[in-house]
Write a protein that holds these residues in place. Sequence first.
Motif, mmCIF file in Angstrom:
data_model
loop_
_atom_site.group_PDB
_atom_site.id
_atom_site.type_symbol
_atom_site.label_atom_id
_atom_site.label_comp_id
_atom_site.label_asym_id
_atom_site.label_seq_id
_atom_site.Cartn_x
_atom_site.Cartn_y
_atom_site.Cartn_z
ATOM 1 N N SER A 208 38.369 14.068 -10.174
ATOM 2 C CA SER A 208 38.509 15.494 -9.858
ATOM 3 C C SER A 208 37.367 15.979 -8.983
ATOM 4 O O SER A 208 37.563 16.822 -8.098
ATOM 5 N N SER B 22 47.386 15.911 -14.255
ATOM 6 C CA SER B 22 47.238 17.163 -13.513
ATOM 7 C C SER B 22 46.437 16.948 -12.233
ATOM 8 O O SER B 22 46.794 17.458 -11.163
ATOM 9 N N THR B 23 45.349 16.171 -12.318
ATOM 10 C CA THR B 23 44.529 15.894 -11.140
ATOM 11 C C THR B 23 45.306 15.072 -10.117
ATOM 12 O O THR B 23 45.254 15.345 -8.903
ATOM 13 N N TYR C 222 50.055 22.612 -18.973
ATOM 14 C CA TYR C 222 49.264 22.426 -17.768
ATOM 15 C C TYR C 222 49.824 21.301 -16.894
ATOM 16 O O TYR C 222 49.744 21.372 -15.665
ATOM 17 N N VAL C 223 50.391 20.281 -17.510
ATOM 18 C CA VAL C 223 51.068 19.242 -16.727
ATOM 19 C C VAL C 223 52.287 19.837 -16.028
ATOM 20 O O VAL C 223 52.556 19.550 -14.848
ATOM 21 N N THR C 224 53.027 20.686 -16.739
ATOM 22 C CA THR C 224 54.194 21.345 -16.147
ATOM 23 C C THR C 224 53.799 22.203 -14.954
ATOM 24 O O THR C 224 54.454 22.184 -13.904
ATOM 25 N N ASN C 225 52.724 22.967 -15.078
ATOM 26 C CA ASN C 225 52.257 23.801 -13.969
ATOM 27 C C ASN C 225 51.822 22.954 -12.782
ATOM 28 O O ASN C 225 52.036 23.334 -11.623
ATOM 29 N N SER C 226 51.207 21.807 -13.060
ATOM 30 C CA SER C 226 50.817 20.899 -11.967
ATOM 31 C C SER C 226 52.044 20.337 -11.264
ATOM 32 O O SER C 226 52.043 20.163 -10.036
ATOM 33 N N GLN D 51 46.663 14.040 -20.119
ATOM 34 C CA GLN D 51 47.236 15.212 -19.447
ATOM 35 C C GLN D 51 46.387 15.649 -18.255
ATOM 36 O O GLN D 51 46.919 15.998 -17.197
ATOM 37 N N PHE D 52 45.062 15.614 -18.424
ATOM 38 C CA PHE D 52 44.184 16.059 -17.339
ATOM 39 C C PHE D 52 44.260 15.106 -16.151
ATOM 40 O O PHE D 52 44.209 15.536 -14.995
ATOM 41 N N ALA E 52 47.818 17.263 -8.404
ATOM 42 C CA ALA E 52 47.159 18.138 -7.424
ATOM 43 C C ALA E 52 46.827 17.382 -6.147
ATOM 44 O O ALA E 52 46.994 17.913 -5.027
#
Length: 758
Positions: free
Chosen positions: A492, A523-524, A555-559, A519-520, A527
């Motif tokens: 990140s 997400s990264t 947060y995965v869904t938003n990514s 999950q993080f 992105a």
Amino acid sequence: MAPISRTRTCRLPQLQYLFVVLLLLVSICGPRIVSSESLEVDDDEVKENEPWIAAPKNNTTSWSNGLPIHQDGLGLFDAFFASLSMIIVSEIGDETFIIAALMAMRHPKSIVLSGALAALIVMTVLSTGLGRIVPNLISRKHTNSAATVLYAFFGLRLLYIAWRSDSKSSQKKEIEEVEEKLEAGQGKTTFRRVFSRFCTPIFLESFVLTFLAEWGDRSQIATIALATHKNAIGVAVGATLGHTICTSFAVVGGSMLASKISQGTVATIGGLLFLGFSLSSYFYPPFITAKYTKNPSPAAALSDVELLHSRAIKVGFARNRRVGAGLLNQYVKIGSLGLARKLFEEIPNRDVPAWTVLISGYSRNGRNETGLQLFHRMLDEGVPPNGFTLSSVLKCCAGISDVENGKRIHGWIVRNGIVLDVVLHNSILDMYTKCGTFKHVKRYFHMMMEKDSVSWNIMIAAHLEIGDIDGSMDLFAHSPFQDVSSWNTIVSGLVRNGFDEMALKLLDQMVRTGPRFNQFTFSTALALSGKLSLLHLGRELHNRILRIGYEQDAYVTNSLIDMYCKCNQMEASSIIFNSSSLFATNSTAKTISWSTMMAGFVQSGRNEEALELFLSMQRGGVTLDQFTLTSCVTACADAGILEQGRQVHSCIEKLGHGFDVHLASAITYMYAKSGSLEDADKIFRHTDNRNVVLWTSMLCSYSLHGQGRPAVELFDRMLGEKIIPNEISFIGVLSACSHSGLVTEGYRYFRLMKETYG
């Protein structure tokens, strides 16, 4: 045979005294066990370095549809064991016990047992109900005090009876009294004839005699007293089971069992047990606990906590230090810091957990200066902070980059000889990192004797923060803790610094040799896929997410939504957005989903759909943050809808949102592009902390309207305030010069761009 008889006679009192000790332990230690279980700290709270609080351990329990408060003393099992032991020691050899025994000698045992049990169950339910009505008429604190006195009275009275009684004569007298009642009942044939159609005479006789004998008996009064301050269900079940056991013994054993048990022994056991209940009620008064949902809505959570608070005031425990700390923590959790502060000021003799809860609440909600002021007040009042308090106040210093206060707190820790564990070490290290003092970070990291994964990750992030990519990669290579959090930190950080290709290679290496994605990490990676418009990589990541089961993580869904939007796949984004609304519970995550979708529509030029989504957000009660409002203003600017833009501007003013530079730039550009240069200039002049983005937005506004001279003056003012222009700033001022024929000024700015700013 005589020696055997003497042995049995000697062992009976020993077993009786052992039974007394066991019942006393259950009655006195039971509340201690239950109260400890009900006040354990949640695992999530420990992870967040929060202090001990009076809260349930399991946060997944949902609120009940009715009253969301569990207020029945110290617990179900405590009430069950208390009522069970009380009934057993008070009913064996009692009048109801002997009634059942003598009737079983004359009539069928099953009918006698069913009649007696029916009467005792009815009496137990009535007694428990009466015990629940009393606290609603009288304060729980007063009923608890009355129960304490009542238990003591019963205990002393039974001990007096045991001291004065002659066991054989009293037992014989009570049996004779019961026989007289049974003989007197033989003549009441009218009563039997009336009810003979509904139940047998034997059942009815057993029911009526047991009910009348139990009414006003000490076991009934004790049941009422127990139900006033203990769990009603536990009291009812325990009393019913106790009556069942005693009555069954009476029916099966008959008068033989009653004659074997000394009334003095029973009275002694009962007296000691009631005294144990009295001590338990005095030293362990009822606590108030609540059942909480994992993610309640803010309005529902606030109303529930206020209801819990009002009930604590009603029962007289609002000023209790432990209950106050628990209520304070719940107010802080739902973000109601005003009510939390008001409650905090009302708590007498505030201890360390109360101070720590409020300071950490201010830290988590971004009110860092207030948290620092509260910490200084805590020291002035002579309350010594613990490690959790110090970690929270160091986060406050980091939140506002107040390195001077951070150094003072660090010095206070050293002067007072506070033992630093690795968590507190990491808090100090993180404070220096976020305050931007890299030399202190580096020095302190090398001084630390004990380092964990968090320590190494903070140090890697510090190198990335100053753009030292080689240093961060070297630290990552030498770190003994290359877990998933370490990989996430380096990847990140590379993405934030623009090293996208290097981040992509590290992700590929992580797939082959590193730990599994969490999950993080997903997400990264998403992105990065959106930033590089790598649709095939984004789809592959989406497939992995579906296989692992992370698709319901907010947060995965938003990514995923953001990745598809940046890859101009709005249909796929819409499908994921619509499905995410089915399981979205967190209000922040829901706002991010709507904001991301709206930004995607704006980036794709679908401004009307973006404005429709904004209206849906307002109708659905979704929280509007500044990112959402910025996207909406940009949609109005791109569509050239001045009236709609003014309505959004009014909505921003009504909601009370402050203008950050991005929102102010968007509104300025919206007014300028919609033909209202005067309104754009007004927004620019009334905005504090103007940065290069806002200056450039105003420059482009003047250029758009052909105002060359005001653009030149604004650019000179920008340079005078030491604002470094970027390439868009130069394009704006050069375009304004070309529209107004300012050749000399245009040539000067072109040379300035080329020679000074490269």
